[in-house]
Motif scaffolding. Structure first.
Motif, PDB file in Angstrom:
ATOM      1  N   LEU A  47       0.830  -1.209   0.000  1.00  0.00           N
ATOM      2  CA  LEU A  47       0.000   0.000   0.000  1.00  0.00           C
ATOM      3  C   LEU A  47       0.862   1.255   0.000  1.00  0.00           C
ATOM      4  CD1 LEU A  47      -2.897   1.087   0.120  1.00  0.00           C
ATOM      5  CD2 LEU A  47      -2.729   1.008   2.595  1.00  0.00           C
ATOM      6  N   VAL A  48       1.845   1.314   0.877  1.00  0.00           N
ATOM      7  CA  VAL A  48       2.708   2.500   0.960  1.00  0.00           C
ATOM      8  C   VAL A  48       3.529   2.653  -0.320  1.00  0.00           C
ATOM      9  CG1 VAL A  48       4.682   3.486   2.182  1.00  0.00           C
ATOM     10  CG2 VAL A  48       2.777   2.536   3.469  1.00  0.00           C
ATOM     11  N   ALA A  49       4.104   1.554  -0.803  1.00  0.00           N
ATOM     12  CA  ALA A  49       4.893   1.619  -2.031  1.00  0.00           C
ATOM     13  C   ALA A  49       4.009   2.016  -3.221  1.00  0.00           C
ATOM     14  CB  ALA A  49       5.559   0.279  -2.296  1.00  0.00           C
ATOM     15  N   GLY A  50       2.810   1.466  -3.301  1.00  0.00           N
ATOM     16  CA  GLY A  50       1.901   1.797  -4.392  1.00  0.00           C
ATOM     17  C   GLY A  50       1.504   3.262  -4.394  1.00  0.00           C
ATOM     18  N   ILE A  51       1.234   3.802  -3.222  1.00  0.00           N
ATOM     19  CA  ILE A  51       0.868   5.216  -3.125  1.00  0.00           C
ATOM     20  C   ILE A  51       2.047   6.102  -3.530  1.00  0.00           C
ATOM     21  CG2 ILE A  51       0.290   7.061  -1.494  1.00  0.00           C
ATOM     22  CD1 ILE A  51      -1.473   4.990  -0.041  1.00  0.00           C
ATOM     23  N   ALA A  52       3.245   5.759  -3.074  1.00  0.00           N
ATOM     24  CA  ALA A  52       4.428   6.550  -3.413  1.00  0.00           C
ATOM     25  C   ALA A  52       4.705   6.502  -4.911  1.00  0.00           C
ATOM     26  CB  ALA A  52       5.636   6.046  -2.632  1.00  0.00           C
ATOM     27  N   ILE A  53       4.637   5.320  -5.502  1.00  0.00           N
ATOM     28  CA  ILE A  53       4.913   5.187  -6.931  1.00  0.00           C
ATOM     29  C   ILE A  53       3.819   5.868  -7.748  1.00  0.00           C
ATOM     30  CG2 ILE A  53       5.177   3.527  -8.814  1.00  0.00           C
ATOM     31  CD1 ILE A  53       6.399   1.622  -6.717  1.00  0.00           C
ATOM     32  N   THR A  54       2.569   5.794  -7.300  1.00  0.00           N
ATOM     33  CA  THR A  54       1.484   6.481  -8.003  1.00  0.00           C
ATOM     34  C   THR A  54       1.713   7.988  -8.017  1.00  0.00           C
ATOM     35  OG1 THR A  54      -0.087   4.756  -7.380  1.00  0.00           O
ATOM     36  CG2 THR A  54      -1.012   6.859  -8.050  1.00  0.00           C
ATOM     37  N   ALA A  55       2.076   8.540  -6.873  1.00  0.00           N
ATOM     38  CA  ALA A  55       2.324   9.986  -6.797  1.00  0.00           C
ATOM     39  C   ALA A  55       3.485  10.388  -7.710  1.00  0.00           C
ATOM     40  CB  ALA A  55       2.612  10.393  -5.358  1.00  0.00           C
ATOM     41  N   LEU A  56       4.568   9.623  -7.679  1.00  0.00           N
ATOM     42  CA  LEU A  56       5.711   9.940  -8.533  1.00  0.00           C
ATOM     43  C   LEU A  56       5.370   9.794 -10.010  1.00  0.00           C
ATOM     44  CD1 LEU A  56       8.620   8.310  -6.532  1.00  0.00           C
ATOM     45  CD2 LEU A  56       8.164  10.742  -6.854  1.00  0.00           C
ATOM     46  N   SER A  57       4.581   8.793 -10.361  1.00  0.00           N
ATOM     47  CA  SER A  57       4.197   8.594 -11.757  1.00  0.00           C
ATOM     48  C   SER A  57       3.339   9.749 -12.262  1.00  0.00           C
ATOM     49  CB  SER A  57       3.432   7.282 -11.921  1.00  0.00           C
ATOM     50  OG  SER A  57       4.264   6.188 -11.663  1.00  0.00           O
ATOM     51  N   ILE A  58       2.430  10.225 -11.429  1.00  0.00           N
ATOM     52  CA  ILE A  58       1.578  11.345 -11.824  1.00  0.00           C
ATOM     53  C   ILE A  58       2.418  12.608 -12.025  1.00  0.00           C
ATOM     54  CG2 ILE A  58      -0.245  12.901 -11.015  1.00  0.00           C
ATOM     55  CD1 ILE A  58      -1.559  10.408  -9.742  1.00  0.00           C
ATOM     56  N   VAL A  59       3.359  12.851 -11.121  1.00  0.00           N
ATOM     57  CA  VAL A  59       4.226  14.021 -11.253  1.00  0.00           C
ATOM     58  C   VAL A  59       5.059  13.922 -12.528  1.00  0.00           C
ATOM     59  CG1 VAL A  59       6.225  15.191 -10.243  1.00  0.00           C
ATOM     60  CG2 VAL A  59       4.296  14.556  -8.801  1.00  0.00           C
ATOM     61  N   GLN A  60       5.629  12.747 -12.791  1.00  0.00           N
ATOM     62  CA  GLN A  60       6.442  12.570 -13.989  1.00  0.00           C
ATOM     63  C   GLN A  60       5.609  12.706 -15.257  1.00  0.00           C
ATOM     64  OE1 GLN A  60       9.568  13.150 -12.834  1.00  0.00           O
ATOM     65  NE2 GLN A  60      10.184  11.691 -14.377  1.00  0.00           N
ATOM     66  N   LEU A  61       4.388  12.182 -15.253  1.00  0.00           N
ATOM     67  CA  LEU A  61       3.511  12.328 -16.423  1.00  0.00           C
ATOM     68  C   LEU A  61       3.191  13.791 -16.688  1.00  0.00           C
ATOM     69  CD1 LEU A  61       0.927   9.410 -16.325  1.00  0.00           C
ATOM     70  CD2 LEU A  61       2.299  10.120 -18.272  1.00  0.00           C
ATOM     71  N   ARG A  62       2.878  14.543 -15.640  1.00  0.00           N
ATOM     72  CA  ARG A  62       2.576  15.959 -15.822  1.00  0.00           C
ATOM     73  C   ARG A  62       3.794  16.705 -16.341  1.00  0.00           C
ATOM     74  NH1 ARG A  62      -2.011  18.341 -12.904  1.00  0.00           N
ATOM     75  NH2 ARG A  62      -0.760  20.206 -13.086  1.00  0.00           N
ATOM     76  N   HIS A  63       4.955  16.351 -15.822  1.00  0.00           N
ATOM     77  CA  HIS A  63       6.201  17.007 -16.252  1.00  0.00           C
ATOM     78  C   HIS A  63       6.517  16.648 -17.709  1.00  0.00           C
ATOM     79  CE1 HIS A  63      10.099  18.841 -15.889  1.00  0.00           C
ATOM     80  NE2 HIS A  63      10.683  17.726 -16.316  1.00  0.00           N
ATOM     81  N   ALA A  64       6.294  15.408 -18.080  1.00  0.00           N
ATOM     82  CA  ALA A  64       6.601  14.975 -19.448  1.00  0.00           C
ATOM     83  C   ALA A  64       5.648  15.590 -20.473  1.00  0.00           C
ATOM     84  CB  ALA A  64       6.540  13.457 -19.534  1.00  0.00           C
ATOM     85  N   ARG A  65       4.401  15.775 -20.108  1.00  0.00           N
ATOM     86  CA  ARG A  65       3.428  16.357 -21.036  1.00  0.00           C
ATOM     87  C   ARG A  65       3.593  17.861 -21.167  1.00  0.00           C
ATOM     88  NH1 ARG A  65      -1.464  13.043 -22.203  1.00  0.00           N
ATOM     89  NH2 ARG A  65      -0.966  11.008 -21.356  1.00  0.00           N
ATOM     90  N   ALA A  66       4.236  18.483 -20.200  1.00  0.00           N
ATOM     91  CA  ALA A  66       4.444  19.932 -20.249  1.00  0.00           C
ATOM     92  C   ALA A  66       5.533  20.299 -21.248  1.00  0.00           C
ATOM     93  CB  ALA A  66       4.814  20.456 -18.869  1.00  0.00           C
ATOM     94  N   ARG A  67       6.375  19.344 -21.604  1.00  0.00           N
ATOM     95  CA  ARG A  67       7.460  19.613 -22.554  1.00  0.00           C
ATOM     96  C   ARG A  67       6.993  19.788 -23.936  1.00  0.00           C
ATOM     97  NH1 ARG A  67      12.287  15.666 -20.554  1.00  0.00           N
ATOM     98  NH2 ARG A  67      12.442  16.562 -18.511  1.00  0.00           N
TER      99      ARG A  67
END
Length: 67
Positions: A47-67
């Motif tokens: 649960l903790v690992a999934g939440i952390a990876i989900t948050a990081l994935s969302i941040v990376q997706l937003r950052h990648a689409r902003a380029r």
């Protein structure tokens, strides 16, 4: 694995989306492990690992689409 500059933008977004889907599955397994398992420690880890990876994935997706 390829480094970021060698990878096309589309492939990078596919990898990030794949990671996001897997992290949501990890959260689901973690919830199941905490609620309905005899050994909830592994559920908490998932649960903790999934939440952390989900948050990081969302941040990376937003950052990648902003380029």
């Amino acid at each position: 694995m390829e480094t970021r500059p060698q990878m096309s933008q589309g492939r990078y977004l596919v990898y990030l989306t794949y990671g996001l889907v897997l992290s949501v599955v990890m959260v689901g397994v973690g919830v199941w492990g905490v609620g309905w398992s005899n050994e909830p420690v592994l559920g908490w880890v998932m649960l903790v690992a999934g939440i952390a990876i989900t948050a990081l994935s969302i941040v990376q997706l937003r950052h990648a689409r902003a380029r």
